[in-house]
Design a protein around this motif. Structure first.
Motif, mmCIF file in Angstrom:
data_model
loop_
_atom_site.group_PDB
_atom_site.id
_atom_site.type_symbol
_atom_site.label_atom_id
_atom_site.label_comp_id
_atom_site.label_asym_id
_atom_site.label_seq_id
_atom_site.Cartn_x
_atom_site.Cartn_y
_atom_site.Cartn_z
ATOM 1 N N VAL A 180 -8.029 -13.584 -2.233
ATOM 2 C CA VAL A 180 -7.007 -12.530 -2.215
ATOM 3 C C VAL A 180 -5.677 -13.005 -1.597
ATOM 4 N N CYS A 181 -5.695 -13.298 -0.306
ATOM 5 C CA CYS A 181 -4.434 -13.539 0.424
ATOM 6 C C CYS A 181 -3.683 -14.764 -0.086
ATOM 7 N N CYS B 71 -0.452 -15.027 -2.255
ATOM 8 C CA CYS B 71 0.898 -14.791 -1.717
ATOM 9 C C CYS B 71 1.172 -15.561 -0.426
ATOM 10 N N HIS B 72 0.163 -15.717 0.439
ATOM 11 C CA HIS B 72 0.391 -16.325 1.764
ATOM 12 C C HIS B 72 -0.029 -17.785 1.776
ATOM 13 N N PHE C 264 8.920 -10.038 -3.796
ATOM 14 C CA PHE C 264 8.436 -8.894 -3.012
ATOM 15 C C PHE C 264 9.516 -8.195 -2.195
ATOM 16 N N ALA D 106 10.445 -9.365 0.603
ATOM 17 C CA ALA D 106 10.268 -10.009 1.914
ATOM 18 C C ALA D 106 9.280 -11.142 1.702
ATOM 19 N N MET E 11 0.260 -18.288 7.037
ATOM 20 C CA MET E 11 -0.846 -17.745 7.823
ATOM 21 C C MET E 11 -1.443 -18.713 8.835
ATOM 22 N N ARG F 266 1.344 -13.009 16.206
ATOM 23 C CA ARG F 266 1.573 -11.569 16.230
ATOM 24 C C ARG F 266 0.865 -10.951 17.414
ATOM 25 N N TYR G 28 -4.343 -6.794 15.245
ATOM 26 C CA TYR G 28 -3.166 -6.362 14.476
ATOM 27 C C TYR G 28 -3.391 -6.581 12.977
ATOM 28 N N ALA H 165 6.462 -4.694 2.816
ATOM 29 C CA ALA H 165 6.715 -5.157 1.450
ATOM 30 C C ALA H 165 5.425 -5.605 0.756
ATOM 31 N N MET H 166 4.327 -5.689 1.544
ATOM 32 C CA MET H 166 3.050 -6.122 0.941
ATOM 33 C C MET H 166 2.336 -4.935 0.311
HETATM 34 C C1 HEC Z 1 0.727 -9.626 -3.486
HETATM 35 C C2 HEC Z 1 1.106 -10.477 -2.414
HETATM 36 C C3 HEC Z 1 0.321 -10.396 -1.121
HETATM 37 C C4 HEC Z 1 -1.034 -10.492 -0.935
HETATM 38 C C5 HEC Z 1 -2.120 -10.672 -1.990
HETATM 39 C C6 HEC Z 1 -1.261 -10.408 0.485
HETATM 40 N N1 HEC Z 1 -0.076 -10.265 1.149
HETATM 41 FE FE1 HEC Z 1 0.171 -10.015 3.134
HETATM 42 N N2 HEC Z 1 2.153 -9.869 2.902
HETATM 43 C C7 HEC Z 1 2.834 -9.956 1.706
HETATM 44 C C8 HEC Z 1 4.251 -9.782 1.943
HETATM 45 C C9 HEC Z 1 5.335 -9.816 0.892
HETATM 46 C C10 HEC Z 1 4.409 -9.575 3.316
HETATM 47 C C11 HEC Z 1 5.712 -9.363 4.102
HETATM 48 C C12 HEC Z 1 5.833 -7.882 4.409
HETATM 49 C C13 HEC Z 1 7.116 -7.484 5.065
HETATM 50 O O1 HEC Z 1 7.719 -8.283 5.793
HETATM 51 O O2 HEC Z 1 7.532 -6.319 4.843
HETATM 52 C C14 HEC Z 1 3.076 -9.615 3.897
HETATM 53 C C15 HEC Z 1 2.789 -9.402 5.243
HETATM 54 C C16 HEC Z 1 1.531 -9.440 5.795
HETATM 55 C C17 HEC Z 1 1.225 -9.156 7.182
HETATM 56 C C18 HEC Z 1 2.217 -8.696 8.226
HETATM 57 C C19 HEC Z 1 2.809 -9.890 8.873
HETATM 58 C C20 HEC Z 1 3.851 -9.574 9.899
HETATM 59 O O3 HEC Z 1 4.952 -10.076 9.710
HETATM 60 O O4 HEC Z 1 3.583 -8.888 10.885
HETATM 61 C C21 HEC Z 1 -0.111 -9.359 7.363
HETATM 62 C C22 HEC Z 1 -0.908 -9.205 8.639
HETATM 63 C C23 HEC Z 1 -0.643 -9.749 6.075
HETATM 64 N N3 HEC Z 1 0.371 -9.788 5.165
HETATM 65 C C24 HEC Z 1 -1.962 -10.064 5.864
HETATM 66 C C25 HEC Z 1 -2.488 -10.297 4.601
HETATM 67 C C26 HEC Z 1 -3.895 -10.594 4.379
HETATM 68 C C27 HEC Z 1 -4.937 -10.778 5.467
HETATM 69 C C28 HEC Z 1 -4.051 -10.723 3.040
HETATM 70 C C29 HEC Z 1 -5.319 -10.965 2.292
HETATM 71 C C30 HEC Z 1 -6.396 -10.043 2.502
HETATM 72 C C31 HEC Z 1 -2.750 -10.492 2.424
HETATM 73 N N4 HEC Z 1 -1.834 -10.269 3.408
HETATM 74 C C32 HEC Z 1 -2.507 -10.499 1.067
HETATM 75 C C33 HEC Z 1 2.271 -10.165 0.461
HETATM 76 C C34 HEC Z 1 0.920 -10.265 0.209
#
Ligand code: HEC
Length: 285
Positions: A75-76, A79-80, A147, A149, A154, A161, A185, A211-212
């Motif tokens: 999943v993650c 994007c990350h 997105f 942002a 990771m 955080r 968090y 934005a996520m």
């Molecule tokens: C479709 C794309 C996408 C996927 C898939 C995704 N993320 Fe994200 N994630 C983002 C974006 C874009 C941001 C930045 C959000 C913002 O700054 O507003 C973000 C931000 C975050 C943050 C907040 C970070 C902060 O700056 O405090 C966390 C925690 C996070 N993601 C965890 C995860 C985890 C764990 C997974 C998998 C389970 C995941 N994300 C999957 C796009 C994604």
């Protein structure tokens, strides 16, 4: 020592301990830099989770790290990025504990940029265990364009955080060695999409607009060890995996710390008896 003297000494040590706790807290929040948010001021502090790696004797749960990696992978990782982690790290002691063969097979499923070749061109080749996880986007700007942002890298997210905890919680935290604000968090964010009519509303993200898009839903990732396939379980597993990614030597560090404390206790006892012996001639005791 007179009874009054004893009470005074007791008071002094209590005040001293509180000052120490407050000092530790100050250092703690300062060290977090821009990762610290005034969350509790808005009344949503991430709930505290129970972690196997909490406390001086805590360690990672290998099965949880393997499941957490699967969630990251499935999943993650679309994007990350996870720039600081190499495939072979997944086979290290104290980590998810994959075998060398598993790591080799996993690395080969990735295309990694290499080069330049003899004609000066960069090229792609299958990954090797020594390669780092390749990023899903060529640069943060490209992700931002999609997105609005950039998804943060990771590699150290779970340590970068944090959130301040109000008095008197931070005093207890110093004594209970609460250090897992980062994973707490992450779990909170993944469970924080609580407004069905606004997909970008998040209970725990500073400012509430994230934005996520909600990344996890029940049943989305297949587990083979019988663990529940729920958002709550996924988020705890992936947060544990990310904590390991941010601090891969945690088990080793805690084991060493424990040995040092035992040594200090034994040493203190030895010093006590040595002192008694040396001074016995002087004081007559
Ligand atoms: C479709 C794309 C996408 C996927 C898939 C995704 N993320 Fe994200 N994630 C983002 C974006 C874009 C941001 C930045 C959000 C913002 O700054 O507003 C973000 C931000 C975050 C943050 C907040 C970070 C902060 O700056 O405090 C966390 C925690 C996070 N993601 C965890 C995860 C985890 C764990 C997974 C998998 C389970 C995941 N994300 C999957 C796009 C994604």
């Amino acid at each position: 020592m007179t009874p009054r003297g004893r009470i005074l000494a007791g008071l002094v040590s209590v005040v001293g301990l509180c000052a120490l706790a407050a000092g530790a807290h100050a250092v703690d929040t300062n060290a977090k830099g821009n990762g610290s948010y005034p969350l509790q001021a808005e009344g949503q502090m991430p709930p505290r989770q129970a972690w196997s790696f909490h406390g001086p004797l805590g360690g990672f749960d290998q099965e949880q790290l393997q499941r957490g990696f699967k969630v990251y992978h499935d999943v993650c990782s679309t994007c990350h990025s996870l720039n600081l982690v190499a495939f072979r790290d997944l086979a290290d002691a104290g980590g998810p504990g994959f075998s060398e063969a598993q790591v080799k097979a996993l690395a080969a499923t990735y295309q990694v940029e290499d080069g330049p070749n003899d004609s000066g061109q960069m090229f792609k080749r299958p990954g090797r265990p020594s390669d780092h996880f390749p990023p899903p986007f060529p640069n943060p700007e490209a992700a931002k364009a999609v997105f609005g942002a950039a998804p943060p890298d990771m590699s150290d997210l779970a340590k970068a955080r944090s959130f301040p905890r109000p008095f008197p919680l931070f005093i207890f935290d110093a004594f209970t060695e609460y250090q897992e604000q980062g994973p707490d968090y992450i779990v909170a964010i993944l469970n924080g999409f609580t407004h069905p009519d606004d997909p970008n509303w998040n209970e725990y993200f500073p400012g509430h607009h994230i934005a996520m898009p909600k990344p996890l839903n029940d049943g989305q990732v297949q587990y083979t060890d019988g663990a529940p396939q729920t958002v709550q379980q996924y988020s705890r597993d992936v947060a544990a995996f990310l904590y390991w990614a941010a601090e891969p030597k945690l088990d080793e560090r805690k084991a060493l710390g424990f040995r040092v404390v035992i040594f200090l206790i034994v040493f203190a006892v030895l010093l006590y008896f040595t002192k008694k012996r040396i001074w016995s001639g002087v004081t007559g005791h």
